[in-house]
Design an enzyme around this catalytic site. Structure first.
Site, PDB file in Angstrom:
ATOM      1  N   ASN A 160       0.878  -1.170   0.000  1.00 42.93           N
ATOM      2  CA  ASN A 160       0.000   0.000   0.000  1.00 42.93           C
ATOM      3  C   ASN A 160       0.914   1.217   0.000  1.00 42.93           C
ATOM      4  OD1 ASN A 160      -1.758   2.070   0.426  1.00 42.93           O
ATOM      5  ND2 ASN A 160      -2.444   1.397   2.462  1.00 42.93           N
TER       6      ASN A 160
ATOM      7  N   LYS B  72       0.188   4.239  -0.242  1.00 44.59           N
ATOM      8  CA  LYS B  72      -0.426   5.440   0.359  1.00 44.59           C
ATOM      9  C   LYS B  72      -0.143   6.651  -0.539  1.00 44.59           C
ATOM     10  CE  LYS B  72      -0.228   3.165   4.764  1.00 44.59           C
ATOM     11  NZ  LYS B  72      -0.140   3.230   6.215  1.00 44.59           N
TER      12      LYS B  72
ATOM     13  N   HIS C 159      -9.736   1.220   4.726  1.00 43.38           N
ATOM     14  CA  HIS C 159      -8.463   1.408   5.454  1.00 43.38           C
ATOM     15  C   HIS C 159      -8.692   2.367   6.618  1.00 43.38           C
ATOM     16  CE1 HIS C 159      -4.350   2.517   6.380  1.00 43.38           C
ATOM     17  NE2 HIS C 159      -3.978   1.432   5.729  1.00 43.38           N
TER      18      HIS C 159
ATOM     19  N   GLU D  89      -7.010   4.698   7.740  1.00 42.62           N
ATOM     20  CA  GLU D  89      -6.735   6.111   7.442  1.00 42.62           C
ATOM     21  C   GLU D  89      -7.933   6.747   6.746  1.00 42.62           C
ATOM     22  OE1 GLU D  89      -2.919   5.452   5.578  1.00 42.62           O
ATOM     23  OE2 GLU D  89      -2.086   4.941   7.538  1.00 42.62           O
TER      24      GLU D  89
ATOM     25  N   GLU E  64      -5.581  -4.905  10.347  1.00 42.25           N
ATOM     26  CA  GLU E  64      -4.583  -3.866  10.557  1.00 42.25           C
ATOM     27  C   GLU E  64      -4.877  -3.137  11.867  1.00 42.25           C
ATOM     28  OE1 GLU E  64      -2.569  -2.584   6.646  1.00 42.25           O
ATOM     29  OE2 GLU E  64      -4.276  -1.293   6.967  1.00 42.25           O
TER      30      GLU E  64
ATOM     31  N   GLY F  72       2.359   2.185  10.991  1.00 43.65           N
ATOM     32  CA  GLY F  72       3.318   3.286  10.924  1.00 43.65           C
ATOM     33  C   GLY F  72       4.035   3.591  12.224  1.00 43.65           C
TER      34      GLY F  72
ATOM     35  N   SER G 289       3.186  -2.168  10.450  1.00 46.34           N
ATOM     36  CA  SER G 289       4.620  -2.282  10.751  1.00 46.34           C
ATOM     37  C   SER G 289       5.181  -3.669  10.467  1.00 46.34           C
ATOM     38  CB  SER G 289       4.902  -1.862  12.200  1.00 46.34           C
ATOM     39  OG  SER G 289       4.562  -0.495  12.384  1.00 46.34           O
TER      40      SER G 289
END
Ligand code: 13P
Length: 261
Positions: free
Chosen positions: A9, A11, A95, A97, A171, A177, A216
């Site tokens: 991904n 991003k 996702h 985010e 996730e 991250g 991560s």
């Protein structure tokens, strides 16, 4: 045995020049890897470039979202049919985010999944709890609600989701991250829980659906995570941006027996 799937991904990263270099490096390194599936999910603007560079290779490509609408006056939205024009195989949906930035609900994510499967695109449906939710002891409750949004799809849509081999990505938001992945036991417990939930709707599909881990995931922890029985691959952020790291993860996905050495 489920075939492992590794998805990068990207991003909001990349440029035409950088993408070309990274994709060419990956093609060279992954060319003999045939025991797992690979994909890159790029920003919409680079899907044409991905199609040009990846057609006929062993790396598929996809988008990072999909509109909940079919077509029409929805400024800035990208529909499933448009993604199909670029031969996208996958679309990341839900996702964290996106859930955070655009307050995307489980219901809306389920509509996006419907759009994807109607167009023959494989959804990579993301679920996962926040740090606060985990600390409050409601991680499973949160993930259950996210997974049930998919399990409650109508019969036709669920059958289509099965036909395109829908993927679920666990996730944990607190791991994304941060450099601190879930432990293999933490991840395995949730992956197994998700599989049990899917089995309530469809046992056959539960056995074959790929549930991949994201948050991560790096070359350093990939062995520990990908050898767990219910972890069928990875959804990779930062480590997907360098050819060394991503290809190492892909190599392990092809042959986890080397982790035993
Ligand atoms: P990181 O691998 O950078 O933690 O990102 C994970 C992720 O969000 C993939 O979708």
């Amino acid at each position: 045995m489920r075939r492992k799937l590794v998805v990068g991904n990207w991003k909001m990263n990349g440029s035409i020049a950088k993408n070309k270099a990274l994709i060419n490096q990956l093609l060279a390194r992954l060319q003999n890897f045939d025991a797992a599936d690979f994909a890159l999910c790029l920003p919409y603007t680079y899907l044409f470039q991905a199609q040009q560079l990846l057609t006929g290779t062993n790396i598929a490509w996809g988008s990072q979202n999909i509109s909940q609408f079919e077509s029409g006056a929805y400024t800035s939205s990208i529909s499933a049919e448009m993604l199909k024009d670029f031969n996208c195989k996958y679309a990341i949906i839900g996702h964290s985010e996106r859930r955070t930035i655009s307050h995307e609900s489980n219901e809306k994510a389920a509509v996006r999944v419907t759009r994807a499967v109607n167009a023959g695109i494989t959804p990579i449906y993301c679920v996962g709890e926040t740090k606060l939710e985990r600390e409050s002891g409601i991680a499973k409750k949160i993930v259950e609600a996210q997974v049930l949004a998919i399990c409650n799809l109508d019969h036709t849509t669920f059958e289509r989701a099965k036909n395109v081999n829908m993927v679920i990505a666990y996730e944990p938001v607190w791991a994304i991250g941060t450099g601190r992945a879930a432990t293999p036991d933490e991840a395995q417990e949730m992956h197994h829980f998700i599989r049990v939930l899917i089995a309530l709707r469809d046992e056959e599909f539960a056995n074959r659906i790929r549930i991949i881990y994201g948050g991560s995931l790096t070359p350093n922890n990939v062995c520990n995570l990908l050898t767990m029985p219910d972890i069928d691959g990875g959804l990779i952020g930062r480590s997907a941006l360098t050819a060394d790291d991503f290809s190492k993860i892909c190599e392990i996905a092809c042959d986890t027996t080397q982790c035993l050495i």
